[in-house]
Design an enzyme around this catalytic site. Structure first.
Site, mmCIF file in Angstrom:
data_model
loop_
_atom_site.group_PDB
_atom_site.id
_atom_site.type_symbol
_atom_site.label_atom_id
_atom_site.label_comp_id
_atom_site.label_asym_id
_atom_site.label_seq_id
_atom_site.Cartn_x
_atom_site.Cartn_y
_atom_site.Cartn_z
ATOM 1 N N HIS A 167 0.847 -1.048 0.264
ATOM 2 C CA HIS A 167 -0.167 0.060 -0.299
ATOM 3 C C HIS A 167 0.704 1.437 -0.133
ATOM 4 C CE1 HIS A 167 -3.142 2.709 2.343
ATOM 5 N NE2 HIS A 167 -3.812 2.266 1.818
ATOM 6 N N ASP A 182 2.633 -4.737 7.743
ATOM 7 C CA ASP A 182 2.361 -3.964 7.130
ATOM 8 C C ASP A 182 1.117 -5.184 7.626
ATOM 9 O OD1 ASP A 182 -0.710 -2.366 6.976
ATOM 10 O OD2 ASP A 182 0.420 -1.803 5.308
ATOM 11 N N GLN A 210 -4.932 -5.100 6.647
ATOM 12 C CA GLN A 210 -5.565 -6.136 5.831
ATOM 13 C C GLN A 210 -5.568 -7.743 6.662
ATOM 14 O OE1 GLN A 210 -7.691 -4.961 4.519
ATOM 15 N NE2 GLN A 210 -7.176 -3.370 3.529
ATOM 16 N N LYS A 249 -10.407 -1.045 10.431
ATOM 17 C CA LYS A 249 -10.309 -2.300 9.517
ATOM 18 C C LYS A 249 -10.731 -3.794 10.876
ATOM 19 C CE LYS A 249 -7.415 -0.169 6.147
ATOM 20 N NZ LYS A 249 -7.639 0.533 5.267
ATOM 21 N N CYS A 280 -5.021 1.900 -3.585
ATOM 22 C CA CYS A 280 -3.651 3.370 -3.252
ATOM 23 C C CYS A 280 -2.311 1.899 -3.173
ATOM 24 C CB CYS A 280 -3.615 3.137 -1.652
ATOM 25 S SG CYS A 280 -5.142 4.392 -1.041
HETATM 26 N N1 PMP Z 1 -1.887 -0.589 4.880
HETATM 27 C C1 PMP Z 1 -2.332 -1.557 4.182
HETATM 28 C C2 PMP Z 1 -2.384 -2.505 3.710
HETATM 29 C C3 PMP Z 1 -3.740 -1.202 3.951
HETATM 30 O O1 PMP Z 1 -5.087 -1.687 3.861
HETATM 31 C C4 PMP Z 1 -4.383 0.496 4.828
HETATM 32 C C5 PMP Z 1 -5.642 0.585 4.576
HETATM 33 N N2 PMP Z 1 -6.510 1.088 2.611
HETATM 34 C C6 PMP Z 1 -2.847 1.211 4.835
HETATM 35 C C7 PMP Z 1 -2.397 0.555 5.326
HETATM 36 C C8 PMP Z 1 -3.691 2.640 5.625
HETATM 37 O O2 PMP Z 1 -4.432 2.870 6.528
HETATM 38 P P1 PMP Z 1 -5.026 3.949 7.566
HETATM 39 O O3 PMP Z 1 -5.762 4.805 5.905
HETATM 40 O O4 PMP Z 1 -5.983 3.607 8.308
HETATM 41 O O5 PMP Z 1 -3.878 4.631 7.635
#
Ligand code: PMP
Length: 410
Positions: free
Chosen positions: A123, A200, A203, A226, A368
């Protein structure tokens, strides 16, 4: 343990009871943010109604109660991911902030000779902070390639590790594809090469059991929203010695031991990385989300989610004219949470809008993960993602709606 009653779990999510137009809401965008159970909403309301006070400061009862609740959640989170001590849990505002704190905090340790390896499926939150670190330090970023079926290329990774990178940044589960990295093996390989490791888990935490001691990573990060908790709160887990070496990205109140105009001495962990008033209600809401998850039969939930994922993939393929992305050739691993797809030749946004008109909530775009989309040669795709509350009826409603879209467009 009580028998598995899925409807009783789903009933705890008030947002799912609504209709949009003539249709029941079909929420397949849990990977973007999950819906919240009533217990989380109630816990946050109760804090504001009865216990609202700042933490760690005042000598009065409300503050004592708020502080106790806030610190109890730190212990809950430590237990949830099996951290060895609660000082290893830092409350942040989300995954993005957690990774930024690590990338900023490690800067003095990096030199122009250093290499940072990043998962191609990462991401943007796990890419851009490292690019900023590279700009500050002169370090070099190298992506870890994917195989033709969009899984991390272990052989290429092995080769990249021979150059002794300083840090490896991986995703546990890809937010765009739902692919799962064999994280324990990948971390062990990185450690053998002497690298620091960040995973990270944004998910992963809602779907898989996470054990940071077993995984043996230096940092593990995720977001509350999440995993059925509120927005505005996230976690930075770090091995105690590693967290202790991070330069604080935020400085000010709460994180100090002594301050004079000549010099400031920082406090101990976890305070030294939690400057300012934290998201107290959100932390308490996250605690309620963890309690909620703990109250559920974990193995039934896993089995339920796996069955739904298989059903979702199979139904999409049955429909015809659908391309799926990120499915392992040998199917050794069932994707977790998300399925990425496109309808033959159609723009993902058009598909998303036509699904929305039938009350189906999916996400369409680059998710993203632009480097991943480039790698897959895609401008973007649609993503259907499931949660603990998703049922077979949701999938059927979605497939039926997608069939209508297909008839309209093709
Ligand atoms: N990493 C991953 C794998 C994500 O899915 C997300 C959220 N889409 C993020 C980072 C960023 O998370 P946040 O917007 O809650 O900071």
């Amino acid at each position: 343990q009580a028998p598995f009653d899925h409807q009783a779990i789903r009933d705890q999510f008030p947002a799912l009871k609504q209709t949009i137009g003539d249709h029941h809401l079909c929420y397949l965008d849990t990977a973007a943010t999950s819906q919240k159970p009533q217990a989380v909403i109630d816990a946050m309301n109760e804090y504001y109604q009865l216990n609202n006070a700042n933490v760690h400061r005042a000598a009065h009862q409300l503050s004592t109660r708020a502080t106790q609740q806030y610190e109890a959640v730190r212990q809950q989170v430590a237990h949830f991911i099996n951290a060895s001590k609660s000082q290893e849990i830092i409350f942040t505002h989300g995954t993005t902030e957690s990774i930024n704190m690590v990338a900023y905090g490690l800067t003095p340790q990096f030199t122009p000779n250093d290499i940072i390896l990043i998962d191609t499926a990462a991401h943007h939150a796990n890419i851009v902070p490292w690019q900023e670190l590279a700009k500050r330090s002169g370090a070099t970023i190298k992506p870890i390639p994917l195989t033709a079926d969009a899984q991390l290329d272990i052989k290429a990774y092995e080769q990249l590790l021979q150059a002794k990178p300083k840090l490896v940044a991986l995703c546990h589960v890809s937010n765009a594809l739902g692919t799962v990295n064999p994280i324990n093996d990948l971390i062990a390989m990185a450690k053998n090469a002497g690298a620091l490791t960040l995973v990270d888990g944004a998910q992963a935490v809602a779907h898989l059991d996470v054990d940071v001691q077993n995984t043996d990573c230096d940092f593990y990060v995720f977001s509350g929203h999440k995993m059925y908790g509120p927005t505005g709160v996230g976690i930075l887990y770090g091995r105690f010695e590693q967290l202790n070496t991070l330069t604080p990205m935020l400085t000010g109140g709460e994180m100090i031991k002594t301050v004079s105009f000549d010099r400031t001495e920082y406090g101990e962990l976890p305070n030294r990385l939690e400057a300012g008033t934290p998201a107290i209600a959100e932390v308490i809401g996250l605690g309620a989300a963890i309690s909620f998850l703990h109250g559920l039969p974990r193995e039934h939930i896993h089995a339920h989610e796996q069955k739904l994922m298989q059903y979702l993939q199979a139904q999409l393929l049955n429909l015809g004219d659908v391309s799926l992305y990120g499915i392992a050739n040998d199917k050794r691993q069932i994707n977790v949470g998300s399925v990425a797809f496109n309808l033959a030749g159609e723009h993902h946004q058009d598909v998303g809008i036509l699904l929305d008109q039938q009350a189906i909530a999916v996400r369409c775009g680059h998710h993203c993960a632009m480097p991943l989309m480039n790698e897959l040669n895609l401008a973007g795709c649609c993503r259907a993602s499931i949660g603990i509350y998703t049922n077979k009826h949701d999938i059927d409603q979605f497939i039926q709606a997608l069939n209508t879209v297909k008839e309209l467009l093709l």
